[in-house]
Enzyme design. Structure first.
Site, PDB file in Angstrom:
ATOM      1  N   ASP A  54      56.157  41.089  47.125  1.00 62.01           N
ATOM      2  CA  ASP A  54      57.280  40.228  46.725  1.00 62.01           C
ATOM      3  C   ASP A  54      57.261  39.004  47.643  1.00 62.01           C
ATOM      4  OD1 ASP A  54      59.482  39.169  45.596  1.00 62.01           O
ATOM      5  OD2 ASP A  54      60.896  40.687  46.274  1.00 62.01           O
ATOM      6  N   LEU A  55      57.253  37.795  47.065  1.00 61.71           N
ATOM      7  CA  LEU A  55      57.159  36.576  47.868  1.00 61.71           C
ATOM      8  C   LEU A  55      58.473  36.306  48.588  1.00 61.71           C
ATOM      9  CD1 LEU A  55      55.187  34.181  45.482  1.00 61.71           C
ATOM     10  CD2 LEU A  55      54.314  35.795  47.181  1.00 61.71           C
TER      11      LEU A  55
ATOM     12  N   ASP B   2      57.943  36.380  40.734  1.00 59.28           N
ATOM     13  CA  ASP B   2      57.173  36.168  41.962  1.00 59.28           C
ATOM     14  C   ASP B   2      56.760  37.506  42.563  1.00 59.28           C
ATOM     15  OD1 ASP B   2      59.704  36.964  42.716  1.00 59.28           O
ATOM     16  OD2 ASP B   2      59.859  35.598  44.419  1.00 59.28           O
TER      17      ASP B   2
END
Length: 570
Positions: free
Chosen positions: A444-445, A487
């Site tokens: 997960d960014l 993302d």
């Protein structure tokens, strides 16, 4: 249909002359289905392609041609064919569904005309059936993606037009302009009168009577000749129908495609002048055709075969077919045995449909489908073979594009969520006996939302592409990386112990943290939080493997972000 009346038996079909016997064999070996019916609709002849297409011949199903039409299309098809048989139309061409012998519907292009006696009396209804099942399925699939839809249309050289009935304005696609020799940036006056002025005088009255019906959805196909910028006419097959309606149910917008069918029309006219009684049969043969003798040497070949092989007929005659018809396996590239040689050796048809590549004299490679059928003398001896082949490069390219799009994320090119879940399920199954284990990463960014909010979605998309490349570059060649959300990414590290999985996860964290993304004069820095878990014979918790990796990722964010945390360390 009108009530049938008892008629004298129709005269037998004329026997072919020596040259006609070759043409008759071409008909029998052609990829286009052909059926001849008397004026009561009873089938008296059907070629092999027709039998293969519908799974039945002349004697099957009572021999009633009209009974083969699918019930959904029966009324419309019967009406149009009845008008033809009454002499109220010179020919008929349309798309309909027919019933296969196993009961399944099959979309075909129907082309029908009458064969008349010298006195002008109609003797037979000759109908050509060409399968358009793949095109229909492709159209349905492409409707879900405008970009793939446009790609497919341009590949097939189909121009798109859009008529806003409320404002009487027209939109024309790039390919629509190219077909007519109009520059891409030139403004076009969509006034109907100016369009009608470009239509061939012989077609204008018919089009004027039907164009409004197309806008209303009463007719979806128009066929006519249109003047191009170089002063020549091209034949246009225009398909269109309403796509928007007002509150009263009146159409307000019509969308459609124009296809250049000039080559098909030219072939039809040439064959009609050369052999009137055979023109209905041969006008649809746009495929390559090579006739060979019993030694496998070329006797004759049509222009399509010349174009596809790169050899003129005068050069090819007398040569072995294998010397001008070079086939390679589409996967391995290995040279394949000539289908004519196979046919002559076995004295039976040879079909090559899957991943065959024809290499022309100039080196051009084309996907093809081909059939070689034996030709026998009147005494029953093998006298040669007829090879029929067609270029299917566009349809196969479309199928490959659709297959790729079904398994990959359009933006990043990584596997999509559905494809990744299939790979993960396969990995889980392989680990159940305890002999193998894999590592699953959930990524997960961090700080991605400010880029999207401040720089816009275009910047966000560009950054996601860079992140995808970074993740892919940090993994091993046999690992599977996927984008599973906005993302959010996932990686399956195949046959990977925990310590190696941890090292790869740390490597991805460092690589993403080192990205310096520049946009509109500003530089952005993001990070990544990763959760990892081992795929073994069973999950370590009721969450399942994806749930474990997600929980570990959540823990990584809770511990300060920019790190990789294993589920076993929670």
């Amino acid at each position: 249909m009108p009530a049938r009346t008892t008629k004298p038996a129709a005269p037998a079909l004329p026997r072919f002359e020596p040259l006609g016997s070759v043409l008759a064999k071409v008909v029998e070996s052609a990829a286009v289905g052909m059926v001849v019916s008397d004026m009561d609709g009873r089938m008296v002849y059907a070629n092999a392609a027709f039998t293969a297409l519908l799974g039945r011949g002349v004697e099957d199903g009572g021999g009633d041609f009209f009974a083969l039409i699918h019930p959904d299309d029966s009324a419309a098809a019967r009406q149009r064919l009845t008008l033809l048989m009454r002499g109220e139309a010179s020919e008929y061409r349309g798309e309909h569904q027919f019933r296969h012998a196993d009961g399944t519907p099959l979309w075909v292009m129907v082309a029908a005309a009458l064969l008349r006696a010298d006195s002008g009396e109609p003797l037979y209804l000759i109908t050509q059936l060409t399968s358009i099942e793949l095109q229909k399925k492709a159209e349905e699939a492409l409707a879900h993606s405008e970009s793939r839809w446009n790609f497919a249309l341009e590949s097939a050289r189909q121009g798109v037009w859009d008529h806003d009935i409320r404002t009487d304005t027209m939109f024309y696609s790039r390919m629509w302009r190219i077909m007519r020799g109009i520059p891409p940036d030139e403004e076009i006056d969509g006034d109907q009168a100016k369009w009608l002025a470009r239509i061939h005088p012989d077609d204008r009255e018919r089009i004027m009577a039907n164009v409004d019906r197309q806008d209303k959805g009463e007719s979806d196909t128009l066929e006519y000749r249109e003047l191009t910028r170089d002063g020549s006419y091209i034949w246009i097959l225009s398909r269109g129908k309403p796509v928007e309606w007002d509150e009263h149910g009146n159409p307000t917008r019509t969308l459609g495609t124009d296809t250049d069918i000039t080559r098909l029309k030219t072939v039809e006219q040439e064959l009609a002048a050369e052999k009137e009684r055979l023109h209905v049969t041969l006008d649809a043969i746009a495929d390559g055709m090579i006739s060979a003798d019993q030694d496998g040497r070329v006797v004759m070949m049509n222009p399509a075969a010349e174009q596809l092989t790169g050899y003129s007929s005068s050069e090819a005659i007398g040569k072995e077919v294998r010397s001008i018809f070079t086939l390679r396996d589409g996967v391995t590239g290995e040279i394949q045995e000539c289908p004519v040689a196979i046919c002559l050796a076995r004295d039976e048809p040879a079909h090559l449909d899957d991943d065959m590549i024809l290499v022309s004299r100039s080196g051009v490679k084309r996907d093809i489908r081909c059939t070689a059928a034996p030709v026998h003398t009147q005494a029953g001896k093998l006298g040669g073979a007829v090879l029929v082949f067609q270029d299917v490069s566009q349809s196969r390219a479309m199928q490959r594009e659709l297959a790729h799009s079904a398994t990959h994320d359009d933006l990043t090119g990584l596997a999509n969520r559905a494809a990744f879940e299939r790979v993960l399920n396969s990995a889980i199954a392989s680990a159940r006996d305890g002999s193998r284990r894999h590592c699953l990463l959930y990524i997960d960014l961090d700080r991605f939302k400010p880029v999207n909010d401040n720089a816009g979605h275009a910047a966000g998309d560009a950054l996601l592409k860079q992140v995808a490349q970074t993740i892919r570059g940090s993994c091993r060649s046999h690992d599977v990386a996927a984008r599973i959300g906005g993302d959010e990414f996932a990686v399956l590290l195949n046959d990977c112990p925990p310590e190696v999985g941890q090292r790869i996860a740390d490597k991805i964290v460092r690589a993403i943290g080192a990205l310096a993304f520049g946009w509109a004069g500003r530089t952005y820095h993001i990070g990544a939080s990763i959760g990892l878990t081992m795929v073994t014979h069973q999950p370590a918790s009721p969450l399942g493997f994806m749930g474990e990796a997600d929980a570990a990722c959540y823990a990584a964010k809770g511990r300060g972000r920019g790190m990789a945390v294993a589920f076993g360390d929670l």
